[in-house]
Scaffold this motif. Structure first.
Motif, PDB file in Angstrom:
ATOM      1  N   ASP A  55       4.777  -3.809 -22.167  1.00  0.00           N
ATOM      2  CA  ASP A  55       3.361  -3.808 -22.470  1.00  0.00           C
ATOM      3  C   ASP A  55       2.890  -2.393 -22.764  1.00  0.00           C
ATOM      4  OD1 ASP A  55       0.905  -5.187 -22.764  1.00  0.00           O
ATOM      5  OD2 ASP A  55       0.276  -4.496 -20.786  1.00  0.00           O
ATOM      6  N   GLY A  56       1.994  -2.267 -23.736  1.00  0.00           N
ATOM      7  CA  GLY A  56       1.412  -0.967 -24.065  1.00  0.00           C
ATOM      8  C   GLY A  56       1.098  -0.893 -25.549  1.00  0.00           C
ATOM      9  N   ILE A  57       0.585   0.249 -25.958  1.00  0.00           N
ATOM     10  CA  ILE A  57       0.252   0.472 -27.366  1.00  0.00           C
ATOM     11  C   ILE A  57       0.307   1.974 -27.647  1.00  0.00           C
ATOM     12  CG2 ILE A  57      -2.245   0.639 -26.995  1.00  0.00           C
ATOM     13  CD1 ILE A  57      -2.475  -1.072 -29.645  1.00  0.00           C
ATOM     14  N   VAL A  58       0.704   2.322 -28.865  1.00  0.00           N
ATOM     15  CA  VAL A  58       0.648   3.708 -29.313  1.00  0.00           C
ATOM     16  C   VAL A  58      -0.349   3.790 -30.472  1.00  0.00           C
ATOM     17  CG1 VAL A  58       2.994   4.317 -28.605  1.00  0.00           C
ATOM     18  CG2 VAL A  58       2.595   3.469 -30.919  1.00  0.00           C
ATOM     19  N   THR A  90       1.136  -2.020 -36.018  1.00  0.00           N
ATOM     20  CA  THR A  90       0.003  -2.144 -35.096  1.00  0.00           C
ATOM     21  C   THR A  90       0.060  -1.163 -33.933  1.00  0.00           C
ATOM     22  OG1 THR A  90       1.117  -3.771 -33.687  1.00  0.00           O
ATOM     23  CG2 THR A  90      -0.145  -4.621 -35.594  1.00  0.00           C
ATOM     24  N   GLY A  91       1.241  -0.616 -33.646  1.00  0.00           N
ATOM     25  CA  GLY A  91       1.423   0.256 -32.497  1.00  0.00           C
ATOM     26  C   GLY A  91       1.663  -0.495 -31.200  1.00  0.00           C
ATOM     27  N   GLU A  92       1.671  -1.822 -31.256  1.00  0.00           N
ATOM     28  CA  GLU A  92       1.822  -2.619 -30.042  1.00  0.00           C
ATOM     29  C   GLU A  92       3.273  -2.687 -29.576  1.00  0.00           C
ATOM     30  OE1 GLU A  92      -0.218  -6.451 -30.057  1.00  0.00           O
ATOM     31  OE2 GLU A  92      -1.470  -5.674 -31.687  1.00  0.00           O
ATOM     32  N   VAL A  93       3.447  -2.536 -28.255  1.00  0.00           N
ATOM     33  CA  VAL A  93       4.746  -2.725 -27.628  1.00  0.00           C
ATOM     34  C   VAL A  93       4.988  -4.225 -27.535  1.00  0.00           C
ATOM     35  CG1 VAL A  93       6.069  -2.387 -25.506  1.00  0.00           C
ATOM     36  CG2 VAL A  93       4.535  -0.576 -26.324  1.00  0.00           C
ATOM     37  N   GLN A  94       6.179  -4.651 -27.877  1.00  0.00           N
ATOM     38  CA  GLN A  94       6.512  -6.072 -27.870  1.00  0.00           C
ATOM     39  C   GLN A  94       6.865  -6.538 -26.462  1.00  0.00           C
ATOM     40  OE1 GLN A  94       6.121  -7.600 -31.180  1.00  0.00           O
ATOM     41  NE2 GLN A  94       5.112  -5.612 -31.045  1.00  0.00           N
TER      42      GLN A  94
END
Length: 105
Positions: free
Chosen positions: A86-89, A78-82
């Motif tokens: 917080d964040g997303i790639v 998903t690209g989500e930071v766990q």
């Protein structure tokens, strides 16, 4: 005018080591490419959103990569930071066709 997505051949699957990232640059975008232990191939934007760390140099565990600078855990699906970070790639559609790896950008 928008550019339509383009599927680009990147590498032969046999040349991509399992659980070792490879950084590629496509159309000016730096992308981290990973071959997982289950043989899936995933690709994400190569910079960690919190540290700008090079994700291609991170440690792969399952379907996650850990940022080499501060150990942020990022999903290769998903690209989500766990949490608690917080964040997303950005993620890229990645396919293996006839033994070659393709990324759609």
């Amino acid at each position: 005018m928008t550019n339509s997505p383009e599927k680009i051949k990147i590498i032969d699957l046999a040349s991509l080591p399992i659980q070792i990232g490879k950084e590629v640059v496509i159309k000016g975008e730096s992308i981290a490419l990973f071959r997982l232990s289950n043989e899936d191939v995933r690709s994400v934007e190569s910079k960690c959103p919190g540290t700008n760390g090079p994700l291609a140099e991170g440690i792969v565990s399952g379907e996650y990569v850990f940022c080499p600078l501060r150990d942020w855990k990022i999903s290769l699906i998903t690209g989500e930071v766990q949490k608690p970070d917080d964040g997303i790639v950005k993620t890229y559609k990645t396919e293996v066709i006839d033994g070659s790896v393709y990324i759609t950008v």
